[in-house]
Design a protein around this motif. Structure first.
Motif, short mmCIF file in Angstrom:
data_model
loop_
_atom_site.label_atom_id
_atom_site.label_comp_id
_atom_site.label_asym_id
_atom_site.label_seq_id
_atom_site.Cartn_x
_atom_site.Cartn_y
_atom_site.Cartn_z
N TRP A 1 0.83 -1.20 0.00
CA TRP A 1 0.00 0.00 0.00
C TRP A 1 0.87 1.25 0.00
O TRP A 1 1.99 1.26 0.52
CB TRP A 1 -0.90 0.03 1.23
CG TRP A 1 -1.98 -1.02 1.23
CD1 TRP A 1 -2.28 -1.91 0.26
CD2 TRP A 1 -2.90 -1.27 2.31
NE1 TRP A 1 -3.32 -2.71 0.64
CE2 TRP A 1 -3.73 -2.35 1.89
CE3 TRP A 1 -3.10 -0.71 3.55
CZ2 TRP A 1 -4.74 -2.86 2.69
CZ3 TRP A 1 -4.11 -1.22 4.35
CH2 TRP A 1 -4.92 -2.27 3.92
N GLY A 2 0.35 2.33 -0.57
CA GLY A 2 1.01 3.63 -0.50
C GLY A 2 2.16 3.82 -1.46
O GLY A 2 2.90 4.79 -1.35
N THR B 1 -2.91 2.77 -8.25
CA THR B 1 -3.20 3.78 -9.27
C THR B 1 -2.68 3.34 -10.63
O THR B 1 -3.39 3.43 -11.64
CB THR B 1 -2.59 5.14 -8.87
OG1 THR B 1 -3.13 5.53 -7.61
CG2 THR B 1 -2.90 6.21 -9.91
N ASN C 1 -12.77 2.40 2.85
CA ASN C 1 -11.52 2.36 2.10
C ASN C 1 -11.24 3.71 1.42
O ASN C 1 -11.41 3.88 0.21
CB ASN C 1 -11.57 1.23 1.08
CG ASN C 1 -10.21 0.90 0.52
OD1 ASN C 1 -9.32 1.74 0.53
ND2 ASN C 1 -10.05 -0.31 0.04
N GLU C 2 -10.78 4.65 2.21
CA GLU C 2 -10.51 6.01 1.71
C GLU C 2 -9.42 6.02 0.64
O GLU C 2 -9.49 6.80 -0.31
CB GLU C 2 -10.15 6.94 2.86
CG GLU C 2 -11.27 7.17 3.85
CD GLU C 2 -12.50 7.81 3.22
OE1 GLU C 2 -12.34 8.66 2.33
OE2 GLU C 2 -13.62 7.46 3.64
N ALA C 3 -8.42 5.16 0.78
CA ALA C 3 -7.33 5.14 -0.20
C ALA C 3 -7.86 4.74 -1.58
O ALA C 3 -7.46 5.32 -2.59
CB ALA C 3 -6.24 4.18 0.25
N SER C 4 -8.75 3.76 -1.63
CA SER C 4 -9.32 3.35 -2.92
C SER C 4 -10.18 4.45 -3.52
O SER C 4 -10.16 4.67 -4.74
CB SER C 4 -10.15 2.08 -2.76
OG SER C 4 -9.31 0.98 -2.60
N ARG D 1 -9.67 7.58 -3.25
CA ARG D 1 -8.73 8.55 -3.81
C ARG D 1 -8.15 8.08 -5.14
O ARG D 1 -7.94 8.88 -6.05
CB ARG D 1 -7.60 8.85 -2.81
CG ARG D 1 -8.03 9.79 -1.70
CD ARG D 1 -6.84 10.31 -0.91
NE ARG D 1 -6.01 9.26 -0.35
CZ ARG D 1 -6.24 8.64 0.81
NH1 ARG D 1 -7.29 8.97 1.54
NH2 ARG D 1 -5.42 7.71 1.25
N VAL D 2 -7.88 6.77 -5.26
CA VAL D 2 -7.35 6.23 -6.52
C VAL D 2 -8.29 6.55 -7.66
O VAL D 2 -7.89 7.10 -8.69
CB VAL D 2 -7.10 4.71 -6.42
CG1 VAL D 2 -6.90 4.10 -7.81
CG2 VAL D 2 -5.91 4.42 -5.53
N LYS E 1 -8.60 10.30 -8.37
CA LYS E 1 -7.38 10.80 -8.99
C LYS E 1 -7.35 10.48 -10.48
O LYS E 1 -6.86 11.27 -11.29
CB LYS E 1 -6.16 10.17 -8.31
CG LYS E 1 -4.84 10.66 -8.80
CD LYS E 1 -3.62 9.95 -8.24
CE LYS E 1 -3.80 9.36 -6.88
NZ LYS E 1 -2.58 8.70 -6.37
#
Length: 91
Positions: free
Chosen positions: A14-15, A20, A47-50, A52-53, A56
């Protein structure tokens, strides 16, 4: 037609931008090789990271499905993100 895609990574990765990059490549493939008109992705609420993907990459949030999935012993909302072929090409 419509295609749905998802990207799942082990936490150790992750990260690093892999999600992306993979999502971009899969979306290109869906439009360029499979001839899809629209591509969607579903994301669990937590799942905030997903989220954002997809944002973006230019996918728009189209819907929230309340308590649509059962994860880890509880119901959670899911979010639908989508992009049309022309939107993808224009970005």
């Amino acid at each position: 037609g419509e295609g749905e895609l998802g990207v799942f990574l082990a936490p150790a990765h992750w990260g690093r931008g892999y999600a992306t990059d993979a999502a971009r490549a899969l979306t290109d493939y869906a439009f360029d090789e499979l001839g899809k008109h629209r591509v969607v992705a579903r994301v669990f609420d937590y799942n905030e990271a997903s989220k954002r993907v997809w944002e973006k990459l230019g996918f728009r949030h189209e819907a929230t499905f309340v308590e649509a999935a059962f994860r880890d012993g509880e119901y959670v909302d899911t979010h639908l993100y989508a992009v049309l072929e022309q939107e993808w090409r224009d970005s």
